[in-house]
Design a protein around this motif. Structure first.
Motif, PDB file in Angstrom:
ATOM      1  N   ALA A 122       0.828  -1.204   0.000  1.00 58.25           N
ATOM      2  CA  ALA A 122       0.000   0.000   0.000  1.00 58.25           C
ATOM      3  C   ALA A 122       0.865   1.258   0.000  1.00 58.25           C
ATOM      4  O   ALA A 122       0.571   2.233  -0.694  1.00 58.25           O
ATOM      5  CB  ALA A 122      -0.929  -0.007   1.216  1.00 58.25           C
ATOM      6  N   ARG A 123       1.950   1.233   0.766  1.00 58.32           N
ATOM      7  CA  ARG A 123       2.870   2.376   0.779  1.00 58.32           C
ATOM      8  C   ARG A 123       3.521   2.565  -0.591  1.00 58.32           C
ATOM      9  O   ARG A 123       3.680   3.695  -1.067  1.00 58.32           O
ATOM     10  CB  ARG A 123       3.949   2.171   1.845  1.00 58.32           C
ATOM     11  N   GLU A 124       3.912   1.459  -1.211  1.00 54.13           N
ATOM     12  CA  GLU A 124       4.533   1.540  -2.536  1.00 54.13           C
ATOM     13  C   GLU A 124       3.552   2.130  -3.551  1.00 54.13           C
ATOM     14  O   GLU A 124       3.937   2.977  -4.376  1.00 54.13           O
ATOM     15  CB  GLU A 124       4.970   0.142  -2.984  1.00 54.13           C
ATOM     16  N   ASP A 125       2.301   1.673  -3.509  1.00 48.13           N
ATOM     17  CA  ASP A 125       1.294   2.190  -4.440  1.00 48.13           C
ATOM     18  C   ASP A 125       1.042   3.675  -4.203  1.00 48.13           C
ATOM     19  O   ASP A 125       0.879   4.446  -5.154  1.00 48.13           O
ATOM     20  CB  ASP A 125      -0.020   1.415  -4.288  1.00 48.13           C
ATOM     21  N   ALA A 126       1.002   4.063  -2.931  1.00 50.47           N
ATOM     22  CA  ALA A 126       0.792   5.473  -2.614  1.00 50.47           C
ATOM     23  C   ALA A 126       1.921   6.328  -3.183  1.00 50.47           C
ATOM     24  O   ALA A 126       1.687   7.419  -3.729  1.00 50.47           O
ATOM     25  CB  ALA A 126       0.682   5.658  -1.106  1.00 50.47           C
ATOM     26  N   ALA A 127       3.154   5.825  -3.079  1.00 51.51           N
ATOM     27  CA  ALA A 127       4.300   6.570  -3.616  1.00 51.51           C
ATOM     28  C   ALA A 127       4.218   6.666  -5.132  1.00 51.51           C
ATOM     29  O   ALA A 127       4.503   7.726  -5.718  1.00 51.51           O
ATOM     30  CB  ALA A 127       5.597   5.895  -3.184  1.00 51.51           C
ATOM     31  N   LYS A 128       3.834   5.579  -5.797  1.00 50.61           N
ATOM     32  CA  LYS A 128       3.717   5.593  -7.258  1.00 50.61           C
ATOM     33  C   LYS A 128       2.656   6.582  -7.726  1.00 50.61           C
ATOM     34  O   LYS A 128       2.817   7.247  -8.760  1.00 50.61           O
ATOM     35  CB  LYS A 128       3.373   4.190  -7.769  1.00 50.61           C
ATOM     36  N   LEU A 129       1.575   6.689  -6.967  1.00 48.06           N
ATOM     37  CA  LEU A 129       0.490   7.604  -7.333  1.00 48.06           C
ATOM     38  C   LEU A 129       0.772   9.042  -6.904  1.00 48.06           C
ATOM     39  O   LEU A 129       0.055   9.958  -7.307  1.00 48.06           O
ATOM     40  CB  LEU A 129      -0.824   7.139  -6.701  1.00 48.06           C
ATOM     41  N   GLY A 130       1.788   9.216  -6.084  1.00 47.74           N
ATOM     42  CA  GLY A 130       2.099  10.552  -5.575  1.00 47.74           C
ATOM     43  C   GLY A 130       1.160  11.000  -4.472  1.00 47.74           C
ATOM     44  O   GLY A 130       0.923  12.198  -4.305  1.00 47.74           O
ATOM     45  N   LEU A 131       0.637  10.052  -3.688  1.00 46.03           N
ATOM     46  CA  LEU A 131      -0.298  10.396  -2.617  1.00 46.03           C
ATOM     47  C   LEU A 131       0.445  10.871  -1.381  1.00 46.03           C
ATOM     48  O   LEU A 131       1.543  10.403  -1.073  1.00 46.03           O
ATOM     49  CB  LEU A 131      -1.163   9.189  -2.248  1.00 46.03           C
ATOM     50  N   GLY A 132      -0.183  11.783  -0.676  1.00 46.82           N
ATOM     51  CA  GLY A 132       0.353  12.278   0.579  1.00 46.82           C
ATOM     52  C   GLY A 132      -0.770  12.770   1.458  1.00 46.82           C
ATOM     53  O   GLY A 132      -1.953  12.586   1.140  1.00 46.82           O
ATOM     54  N   THR A 133      -0.403  13.402   2.547  1.00 47.93           N
ATOM     55  CA  THR A 133      -1.406  13.926   3.462  1.00 47.93           C
ATOM     56  C   THR A 133      -2.342  14.888   2.732  1.00 47.93           C
ATOM     57  O   THR A 133      -1.882  15.816   2.063  1.00 47.93           O
ATOM     58  CB  THR A 133      -0.733  14.656   4.632  1.00 47.93           C
ATOM     59  N   GLY A 134      -3.630  14.632   2.838  1.00 46.31           N
ATOM     60  CA  GLY A 134      -4.620  15.490   2.197  1.00 46.31           C
ATOM     61  C   GLY A 134      -5.009  15.073   0.791  1.00 46.31           C
ATOM     62  O   GLY A 134      -5.927  15.655   0.209  1.00 46.31           O
ATOM     63  N   SER A 135      -4.340  14.071   0.218  1.00 50.42           N
ATOM     64  CA  SER A 135      -4.719  13.602  -1.123  1.00 50.42           C
ATOM     65  C   SER A 135      -6.132  13.021  -1.085  1.00 50.42           C
ATOM     66  O   SER A 135      -6.549  12.411  -0.098  1.00 50.42           O
ATOM     67  CB  SER A 135      -3.738  12.536  -1.614  1.00 50.42           C
ATOM     68  N   ARG A 159     -13.068  17.896  -4.212  1.00 45.62           N
ATOM     69  CA  ARG A 159     -11.669  18.316  -4.119  1.00 45.62           C
ATOM     70  C   ARG A 159     -10.727  17.133  -4.382  1.00 45.62           C
ATOM     71  O   ARG A 159      -9.732  16.912  -3.675  1.00 45.62           O
ATOM     72  CB  ARG A 159     -11.365  18.956  -2.767  1.00 45.62           C
ATOM     73  N   VAL A 160     -11.055  16.382  -5.436  1.00 41.49           N
ATOM     74  CA  VAL A 160     -10.271  15.204  -5.801  1.00 41.49           C
ATOM     75  C   VAL A 160      -8.913  15.640  -6.359  1.00 41.49           C
ATOM     76  O   VAL A 160      -8.830  16.543  -7.186  1.00 41.49           O
ATOM     77  CB  VAL A 160     -11.044  14.366  -6.849  1.00 41.49           C
ATOM     78  N   THR A 161      -7.870  14.984  -5.905  1.00 38.26           N
ATOM     79  CA  THR A 161      -6.509  15.285  -6.387  1.00 38.26           C
ATOM     80  C   THR A 161      -5.988  14.200  -7.320  1.00 38.26           C
ATOM     81  O   THR A 161      -5.087  14.471  -8.122  1.00 38.26           O
ATOM     82  CB  THR A 161      -5.535  15.428  -5.211  1.00 38.26           C
ATOM     83  N   HIS A 162      -6.524  12.990  -7.218  1.00 41.25           N
ATOM     84  CA  HIS A 162      -6.069  11.862  -8.047  1.00 41.25           C
ATOM     85  C   HIS A 162      -7.276  11.025  -8.453  1.00 41.25           C
ATOM     86  O   HIS A 162      -8.181  10.810  -7.649  1.00 41.25           O
ATOM     87  CB  HIS A 162      -5.082  10.964  -7.290  1.00 41.25           C
ATOM     88  N   GLY A 192      -8.947   2.010  -3.617  1.00 38.73           N
ATOM     89  CA  GLY A 192     -10.182   2.314  -2.909  1.00 38.73           C
ATOM     90  C   GLY A 192     -10.099   2.274  -1.407  1.00 38.73           C
ATOM     91  O   GLY A 192     -11.105   2.476  -0.721  1.00 38.73           O
ATOM     92  N   LEU A 193      -8.888   2.029  -0.854  1.00 39.50           N
ATOM     93  CA  LEU A 193      -8.765   1.989   0.598  1.00 39.50           C
ATOM     94  C   LEU A 193      -7.314   2.092   1.078  1.00 39.50           C
ATOM     95  O   LEU A 193      -6.933   3.063   1.718  1.00 39.50           O
ATOM     96  CB  LEU A 193      -9.384   0.693   1.151  1.00 39.50           C
ATOM     97  N   TYR A 194      -6.514   1.072   0.760  1.00 41.59           N
ATOM     98  CA  TYR A 194      -5.245   0.903   1.459  1.00 41.59           C
ATOM     99  C   TYR A 194      -4.198   1.971   1.144  1.00 41.59           C
ATOM    100  O   TYR A 194      -3.486   2.425   2.049  1.00 41.59           O
ATOM    101  CB  TYR A 194      -4.660  -0.475   1.166  1.00 41.59           C
ATOM    102  N   ALA A 195      -4.075   2.386  -0.117  1.00 48.81           N
ATOM    103  CA  ALA A 195      -3.035   3.362  -0.458  1.00 48.81           C
ATOM    104  C   ALA A 195      -3.302   4.708   0.211  1.00 48.81           C
ATOM    105  O   ALA A 195      -2.380   5.350   0.730  1.00 48.81           O
ATOM    106  CB  ALA A 195      -2.932   3.530  -1.972  1.00 48.81           C
ATOM    107  N   ALA A 196      -4.555   5.125   0.212  1.00 48.36           N
ATOM    108  CA  ALA A 196      -4.902   6.386   0.875  1.00 48.36           C
ATOM    109  C   ALA A 196      -4.676   6.285   2.378  1.00 48.36           C
ATOM    110  O   ALA A 196      -4.157   7.212   3.009  1.00 48.36           O
ATOM    111  CB  ALA A 196      -6.345   6.753   0.572  1.00 48.36           C
ATOM    112  N   LEU A 197      -5.057   5.157   2.964  1.00 45.66           N
ATOM    113  CA  LEU A 197      -4.870   4.966   4.399  1.00 45.66           C
ATOM    114  C   LEU A 197      -3.392   4.997   4.767  1.00 45.66           C
ATOM    115  O   LEU A 197      -3.006   5.523   5.816  1.00 45.66           O
ATOM    116  CB  LEU A 197      -5.500   3.632   4.817  1.00 45.66           C
ATOM    117  N   ALA A 198      -2.553   4.448   3.888  1.00 46.63           N
ATOM    118  CA  ALA A 198      -1.120   4.388   4.161  1.00 46.63           C
ATOM    119  C   ALA A 198      -0.410   5.726   3.991  1.00 46.63           C
ATOM    120  O   ALA A 198       0.723   5.882   4.434  1.00 46.63           O
ATOM    121  CB  ALA A 198      -0.459   3.352   3.252  1.00 46.63           C
ATOM    122  N   SER A 199      -1.073   6.685   3.352  1.00 51.00           N
ATOM    123  CA  SER A 199      -0.406   7.946   3.018  1.00 51.00           C
ATOM    124  C   SER A 199      -1.004   9.169   3.699  1.00 51.00           C
ATOM    125  O   SER A 199      -0.527  10.280   3.477  1.00 51.00           O
ATOM    126  CB  SER A 199      -0.459   8.161   1.500  1.00 51.00           C
ATOM    127  N   GLY A 200      -2.032   8.978   4.505  1.00 52.33           N
ATOM    128  CA  GLY A 200      -2.691  10.119   5.115  1.00 52.33           C
ATOM    129  C   GLY A 200      -3.705  10.785   4.212  1.00 52.33           C
ATOM    130  O   GLY A 200      -4.106  11.921   4.452  1.00 52.33           O
TER     131      GLY A 200
END
Length: 249
Positions: free
Chosen positions: A181-194, A244-247, A211-219
């Motif tokens: 999930a952390r790896e996917d979040a990094a690939k998508l460029g997710l961070g706090t507030g995404s 206010r969708v960012t991705h 739909g759940l884990y990547a966002a949860l792992a990235s804030g």
């Protein structure tokens, strides 16, 4: 999120400590017009109640296997985190006949009856409503969960290296799930507030991650859309703006 988090339940606890009031899951069903928004605190409360139901009333133990026959839905996300809180293996679309427990939506009840263990049915009605008539042989989730405790503590600590999730023919430990999930979040460029909008189902890792884990792992948070194909391009663009969708996945 904390680098020491090794299970989805750890990720949720860190999210709750960081900002309990922010949105975590915003759910749309474009076949019914339903919209539900759950803050981190509200989502965590549903998870705690469901985990207490799972561990207490249903007698589930770490390593037990639960066939999850639910679509992409906010209540499905709750069950996934409840399983992770107890140490139960969530088998998305799993074989009920081979599972210790089954959790089913209204469209899979006949299939779910093959489970010889505990059976739970979800009506998936707006606002978490119950069945007008409970299905024979099933506990109605909407009836059973409200009276459960708002705090949860597992009888046995969850082993991050233990089996946690089976989906699409692949099985992941909780630690592997969290790392991916952390790896996917990094690939998508997710961070706090995404804010991630997705119309993918929960029957693949990509759908579960988006739909759940990547966002949860990235804030971040999720705008989870069921039956998104019913939405016009104009309406979708309006949703992206209003939420206010960012991705978009």
């Amino acid at each position: 999120m904390n680098a020491t988090d090794r299970t989805p339940a750890d990720l949720l606890r860190s999210a709750l400590a960081a900002d309990p009031g922010r949105p975590l899951v915003t759910f749309y069903d474009d076949a019914t017009g339903e919209r539900v928004e759950l803050s981190v605190a509200t989502f965590a409360n549903w998870v705690a109640k469901t985990a207490n139901l799972l561990q207490g009333d249903l007698g589930a133990e770490p390593g037990d296997r639960l066939a999850l026959l639910l679509p992409a839905h906010w209540q499905s996300a709750v069950w996934l985190l409840a399983c992770a809180s107890v140490g139960v293996v969530a088998e998305v679309g799993g074989d009920p006949a081979a599972a210790d427990l089954v959790v089913s939506g209204p469209d899979a009840l006949d299939e779910a009856r093959a489970c010889s263990g505990e059976r739970v049915a979800l009506a998936l009605r707006p606002l978490g409503g119950r069945f007008p008539q409970p299905p024979a042989g099933f506990a109605d989730y909407a009836v059973e969960v409200p009276g459960q405790g708002d705090r949860f503590a597992p009888f046995v600590p969850v082993d991050p290296q233990g089996p946690g999730l089976a989906v699409g023919g692949e099985e992941l430990s909780y630690a592997e799930l969290t790392a991916r999930a952390r790896e996917d979040a990094a690939k998508l460029g997710l961070g706090t507030g995404s804010r991630v909008l997705t119309g993918l189902g929960y029957d693949t890792w990509d759908g579960l991650s988006a739909g759940l884990y990547a966002a949860l792992a990235s804030g971040g948070s999720v705008v989870l859309c069921r039956n998104l194909d019913r939405l016009s391009p104009e309406a979708l663009a309006q949703r992206v703006e209003s939420e206010r969708v960012t991705h978009t996945v």
